[in-house]
Design a protein around this motif. Structure first.
Motif, PDB file in Angstrom:
ATOM      1  N   ARG A 425       0.842  -1.189   0.000  1.00 40.31           N
ATOM      2  CA  ARG A 425       0.000   0.000   0.000  1.00 40.31           C
ATOM      3  C   ARG A 425       0.882   1.245   0.000  1.00 40.31           C
ATOM      4  O   ARG A 425       1.983   1.234   0.550  1.00 40.31           O
ATOM      5  N   VAL A 426       0.428   2.319  -0.619  1.00 42.34           N
ATOM      6  CA  VAL A 426       1.171   3.582  -0.666  1.00 42.34           C
ATOM      7  C   VAL A 426       0.290   4.679  -0.073  1.00 42.34           C
ATOM      8  O   VAL A 426      -0.888   4.783  -0.416  1.00 42.34           O
ATOM      9  N   GLU A 427       0.856   5.468   0.842  1.00 46.35           N
ATOM     10  CA  GLU A 427       0.078   6.554   1.456  1.00 46.35           C
ATOM     11  C   GLU A 427       0.743   7.900   1.206  1.00 46.35           C
ATOM     12  O   GLU A 427       1.948   8.053   1.428  1.00 46.35           O
ATOM     13  N   GLY A 428      -0.043   8.867   0.733  1.00 49.49           N
ATOM     14  CA  GLY A 428       0.468  10.204   0.470  1.00 49.49           C
ATOM     15  C   GLY A 428       0.428  11.052   1.713  1.00 49.49           C
ATOM     16  O   GLY A 428       0.030  10.605   2.778  1.00 49.49           O
ATOM     17  N   SER A 429       0.866  12.298   1.588  1.00 52.17           N
ATOM     18  CA  SER A 429       0.904  13.134   2.775  1.00 52.17           C
ATOM     19  C   SER A 429      -0.451  13.764   3.033  1.00 52.17           C
ATOM     20  O   SER A 429      -0.837  13.986   4.159  1.00 52.17           O
ATOM     21  N   ALA A 430      -1.203  14.022   1.973  1.00 53.43           N
ATOM     22  CA  ALA A 430      -2.492  14.674   2.192  1.00 53.43           C
ATOM     23  C   ALA A 430      -3.502  13.623   2.621  1.00 53.43           C
ATOM     24  O   ALA A 430      -3.450  12.481   2.181  1.00 53.43           O
ATOM     25  N   ASN A 431      -4.376  13.996   3.503  1.00 53.40           N
ATOM     26  CA  ASN A 431      -5.420  13.095   3.944  1.00 53.40           C
ATOM     27  C   ASN A 431      -6.500  13.039   2.882  1.00 53.40           C
ATOM     28  O   ASN A 431      -6.750  14.001   2.186  1.00 53.40           O
ATOM     29  N   VAL A 432      -7.153  11.880   2.760  1.00 50.65           N
ATOM     30  CA  VAL A 432      -8.200  11.734   1.750  1.00 50.65           C
ATOM     31  C   VAL A 432      -9.474  12.429   2.209  1.00 50.65           C
ATOM     32  O   VAL A 432      -9.781  12.390   3.379  1.00 50.65           O
TER      33      VAL A 432
END
Lengths: 432, 432
Positions: A425-432
């Motif tokens: 899984r890949v997580e960005g810095s901005a929240n969804v």
């Protein structure tokens, strides 16, 4: 109330820390609580064992009833670990109207709801701050500090052993097995590291965190778990090259009424606040609709940090005792649990494949994904040393887990696909 | 208690946030407190002004007495700012036995002790979580979470404006004035930025933090303050080259019975947890003897984050009301204040000089420092474009502030020293 008497279950590393803190901070405790605090009786397995703290033998006992049934004891501190027998002890203590402070995440993840109900019925406090991320007051922050917000996402590095291993692997390019051995020698990993490296320990903490943060009864079985044993140096190298840091992340995500809770190796964009959490440290990132991004950072384990959390809970219990308001702090879950289906879980994914280096293979692969509506943000293709093979690394755009996994199933059937090497899984810095 | 009535002083950005949160989270508040919460009366300057939230005109008033003397109102939320008049209002409210939640750091830094005493005398709560680092529940963590520890050091990035400016300066190599202008246009800095950029705002927060963390009555005058207006692109470049990040850091340090509190531009070793706190975010790093390093990270300001902290405090007050225990939470300082003298404050320092590029100058400079027992960890010397001048950058080992400043005085008298360009404190990652 002339003094408050404590019974202690267990005198290992955390228990010794608790004894030390209560002795060293007696004046501060008196100032905060208004009366002295006495460690009256301690349950141990072996009275004659050498210990890290000096305790008179008369205060030690091997008979649980001497602690649990002592009418003078007001609060029981449980730092012995274990599940079934310990649960029995705590139920007995609660029925004897003794308040409880525990550091036992296994017990709370499995039987927390039941024990909290019994505590409430007996007008007793049951506090368990130390069970998640030792030195970080995260449970109190969730219950009190963010009380008026709606928390939609929690991401935690809640296992120090795995974070230590991944930090060293990334820093020195070492193999998993070598770093695990080092961690065991340093005392950061246990002889049997399964619960840590397979993600179970982190899953227990995420069950506790999400129950509180979402005000929903989340069971351990609701948490999808994948550990770090399959991570290779190769994965970490690609991660770095693409601007990510690999962490074992517990994710609890709420959208509308539906939630998703998992523990899995995750590639974090380097600007994410959790990406810089190194070594054996823990951190919990919390996103609330009103407050936005917050993060709580600190030691996740260790004798004194965990003991500090235990004694902080003890102070809370003692204040409530003096105010005559014990047993009112347990918050019953407000919402019914609705778990997301794989078709409702959206994320980016990192995928590494070995394929035959032939004309048209790449087109075959991408067409499978596009049939399922999955598109790509990043693509790398490199020849492999093995004759006739190529390595392909893909990072998808946001896609549903269902679509992504369906694509993987079809991919496996492709003649040209040799192996699916890894998938994260890949997580960005901005929240969804 | 059928419902709890609130009076609000001020309906600006934070006040509007409070109204919104109370309306949007009514069900959650009822669940936590056990009864509805009503915003009964709001003090404003102009009833007819356009506002970010819709409020019936009948609830607005320009007469403070209509809020402060209303017998139905149980809690006053103060988000109007200001000092003298606001203090008068809050005293009046406390004497009318109304609990108070305030976000006013100026007021609490100057008159917190007096107001807390009056609150306690009237059995009222006075909570002020929102006054420091808006969205971060740091005060509650200091009082409760770390209750049983001895906090020896706190370091805070507690002013978002200056952190925004320093982040942009470091990232883009821009000049202070240009970034300040940008910050003003984006609303991160006020038209008159003095209180922020000169460090006064941060100093107020450090006074509040150290009073709680050290259990000592720290006044604003006890905080030594230096702002960021003198920082140049040059300084930031050298900082980067030497492995440091420049931040405006509030430092509160306790050794034995003595404390030191300051706000000053500080070069942080890049591995320090605070070094990666970017843009307008705030963070407070806390070192406790038992727990070790912890850090709390989040938004320092903004309508909703600050309003969240206010409403969390409100929930705390309302729980206490229902338990009948208001007025017992104020903790009177336990220790007498002893401030360190400059000879007792130890730190590393960064120094940048312009000197005549002549034989023997460097030896002259270093001999002055060594006469005062100050030695160097890092030394850089570069020729300057200006004819006949050289730039010297020095980082000292740990030295007392007295010795360091005495050296600077003698340095200024040296014929060969043209200017002392800049001087900053340096903080490593390890504590003490």
């Amino acid at each position: 109330m002339e003094e408050i008497s404590i019974g202690l279950l267990g005198l290992g590393t955390v228990g010794s820390g608790v004894v030390k803190i209560i002795e060293n901070h007696q004046d501060k405790l008196i100032h905060q609580v208004g009366c002295p605090v006495k460690m009256k009786k301690i349950l141990v397995k072996d009275i004659n064992k050498e210990r890290a703290v000096q305790v008179e033998q008369t205060r030690l006992t091997t008979n649980p009833d001497e602690v649990l049934n002592d009418p003078e004891i007001d609060v029981i501190i449980e730092v012995m670990g274990g599940i079934d027998e310990t649960k029995k002890y705590l139920k007995q203590a609660l029925r004897n109207r003794k308040n409880i402070v525990t550091a036992n995440k296994d017990l709370m993840a499995l039987h927390g709801a039941e024990l909290l109900t019994i505590a409430s019925e007996n007008s007793c406090d049951l506090f368990y701050e130390a069970s998640v991320a030792g030195g970080i007051p995260i449970l109190r922050s969730l219950v009190d500090g963010l009380a008026s917000d709606r928390i939609t996402k929690m991401m935690g590095i809640v296992n120090g052993t795995t974070n230590f291993i991944l930090t060293k692997m990334a820093k020195f390019g070492s193999a998993y097995e070598d770093v695990l051995k080092e961690a065991q020698e340093l005392g950061y990993a246990e002889a049997d590291p399964t619960a840590d490296v397979e993600g179970l320990d982190a899953a227990r903490k995420m069950a506790i965190l999400s129950t509180l943060g979402f005000s929903m009864k989340i069971d351990l079985d609701d948490v999808k778990v994948k550990g770090i044993t399959g991570i290779t140096e190769n994965d970490l190298e690609y991660a770095k090259q693409l601007g990510y840091t690999m962490k074992l992340i517990g994710i609890a995500h709420r959208e509308g009424e539906k939630v998703e809770i998992s523990v899995q190796p995750t590639l974090l964009v380097e600007s994410h606040p959790l990406a810089s959490v190194q070594d054996e440290f823990n951190a919990v990132y919390v996103y609330g609709e009103a407050v936005g991004e917050t993060m709580f950072y600190g030691p996740g384990a260790g004798s004194l940090p965990t003991a500090t959390a235990v004694v902080s809970d003890l102070v809370g219990v003692m204040k409530n005792m003096r105010l005559g308001v014990t047993g009112k702090s347990a918050v019953t879950p407000q919402y019914k649990k609705h778990l997301k289906k794989p078709g409702e879980i959206y994320s980016k994914y990192f995928l590494r494949l070995h394929v035959k280096d032939e004309v048209g293979v790449f087109a075959e692969i991408t067409s499978i994904f596009s049939e399922h509506g999955v598109s790509f943000e990043k693509i790398l293709q490199l020849p492999l040393k093995k004759q006739g093979l190529a390595e392909i690394v893909l990072v998808t755009h946001q896609a549903s887990l269902q679509d992504y996994e369906d694509s993987l199933v079809k991919l496996r059937d492709l003649h040209a696909v040799q192996t699916i090497e890894s998938s994260y899984r890949v997580e960005g810095s901005a929240n969804v």
